[in-house]
Design a protein around this motif. Structure first.
Motif, short mmCIF file in Angstrom:
data_model
loop_
_atom_site.label_atom_id
_atom_site.label_comp_id
_atom_site.label_asym_id
_atom_site.label_seq_id
_atom_site.Cartn_x
_atom_site.Cartn_y
_atom_site.Cartn_z
N ASP A 44 0.88 -1.15 0.00
CA ASP A 44 0.00 0.00 0.00
C ASP A 44 0.93 1.21 0.00
N SER A 98 -3.05 4.44 1.45
CA SER A 98 -3.88 4.84 0.31
C SER A 98 -5.07 3.89 0.16
N SER A 99 -4.93 2.70 0.81
CA SER A 99 -5.94 1.65 0.67
C SER A 99 -5.97 1.09 -0.74
N ASP A 100 -4.92 1.41 -1.51
CA ASP A 100 -4.79 0.91 -2.89
C ASP A 100 -3.48 0.13 -2.89
N HIS A 147 -1.67 -3.57 3.40
CA HIS A 147 -2.90 -3.01 2.83
C HIS A 147 -3.70 -2.38 3.98
N THR A 200 -4.66 7.36 -6.61
CA THR A 200 -4.34 5.94 -6.76
C THR A 200 -2.82 5.86 -6.93
#
Ligand code: NAD
Length: 328
Positions: free
Chosen positions: A219, A248-250, A285, A302
């Motif tokens: 992440d 970012s949780s991405d 993550h 992102t």
């Protein structure tokens, strides 16, 4: 407000100090210019601060000193309203090679600061923690209640720092917030990190080097998001006594990241694989629900967007940044 930023000549602290100056706060930076990577990057950051202070007509002071030095820290904290503690020996690999040094800076330095902050009665201490406190994930994404079993000396020091902050809050009523950053990147980033490494190699027609099979996932957090979280917390008690994930949780695999950079800069290059060398979790993550709820935190980019922006910044700043990156 007068903010003391420890480690403020470094990558993240440098962005924080610049943002606070632009917001109209007086800022003091304490940093010992630790030669972990090229000092020129830190000197450039201090110049950015001086310019921001001039533009915004606020006070800026850079103090070259050590967070472990009791008298320096006591003097500087006495003048501060909020302390933003970024000074640390970062880097998982460095902590495997030099565990005593990392513990000394990250744990003893933090205790020194918390003690001074308690005596001075500051409004709040915001501390940089790390996703490294979690160790091997049991489920993905994970929130702050996930077990903490760090797999590197660095992760242990960051977890110890969190516990110290909690104990100072409980024993002395010192307001503290610990932010668990998930791999941060952006302009002036530390040279020894995957993104700056891939970009600097590909720009020069050299293949990106992956340590391991590239299937590790990360992440990655754009530095502006870390700045936003800290900025909110300067004046908010919404997370006092808490730890918050800042990610970012991405996520992206290291192989996909190398391909993304390679495809933008030098599509003909073949990626090179070397044996794994980090003592860190295979996957990170972040769940950022708690930060969303407490401080309205919202990741802004992102990874693909952020990496594109970093490449643009790198190319615009290549002349001064690249020699420093490659000498680190
Ligand atoms: P950095 O190395 O660029 O910045 C750290 C700064 O602290 C440097 O300028 C260094 O000179 C200074 N410093 C080191 N030892 C010191 C000491 N004894 N006294 C005074 N100053 C000292 O690292 P960074 O990436 O900006 O990291 C900032 C903070 O965020 C650190 O606490 C790090 O552990 C944490 N963190 C970073 C990341 C990331 O991905 N960059 C992820 C998780 C947590």
């Amino acid at each position: 407000m007068h903010v003391l930023v420890t480690g403020g000549a470094g990558f993240i602290g440098g962005h924080l100090a610049a943002a606070f100056l632009r917001d109209g706060h007086d800022v003091t930076v304490l940093d010992n210019l630790e030669p972990f990577y090229a000092e020129g990057i830190k000197r450039h950051t201090i110049d950015v601060h001086r310019e921001a202070a001039r533009d915004c007509d606020v006070a800026y002071r850079f103090v070259e000193g050590d967070v472990r030095d009791e008298s320096t820290v006591t003097d500087l904290v006495a003048d501060a309203d909020v302390v933003v503690h970024q000074a640390a020996q970062a880097g998982v690999r460095e902590s495997v090679d030099n565990p005593r040094k990392v513990t000394d800076i990250n744990v003893d330095g933090t205790v020194n600061l918390l003690q001074a902050a308690t005596e001075a009665g500051v409004d709040r201490v915001i501390l940089a923690s790390s996703s490294s406190v979690y160790g091997k994930p049991r489920s993905l994404p994970y929130d702050e209640s996930h077990p903490t079993e760090p797999v590197s000396p660095y992760g242990v020091t960051k977890l110890t720092q969190e516990h110290m902050a909690r104990v100072y809050t409980e024993l002395h009523g010192l307001p503290t917030v610990c932010l668990r950053y998930f791999t941060v990147y952006g302009p002036r980033m530390r040279p020894n990190m995957a993104i700056s490494n891939f970009v600097s190699r590909c720009v020069n027609g050299e293949p990106p080097v992956i340590y391991g099979d590239g299937q590790q996932t990360r992440d990655f957090t754009y530095v502006d998001d870390v700045v936003d979280a800290n900025r909110t917390l300067l004046t908010s008690d919404a997370a006092d006594g808490e730890v918050l994930n800042i990610g970012s949780s991405d996520t992206i695999s290291i192989q996909e990241l190398a391909e993304t950079v390679r495809d933008q800069l030098a599509p003909d290059l073949e990626i090179v694989y070397e044996s794994a060398r980090e003592a860190d979790a295979e996957h990170t993550h972040a769940s950022v629900s708690k930060a969303r709820e407490r401080i309205d935190y919202e990741p802004s980019r992102t990874i693909t967007e952020g990496v594109g922006e970093f490449i643009e910044w790198y190319q615009a700043n290549r002349e001064w940044y690249e020699p420093l990156v490659r000498s680190s």
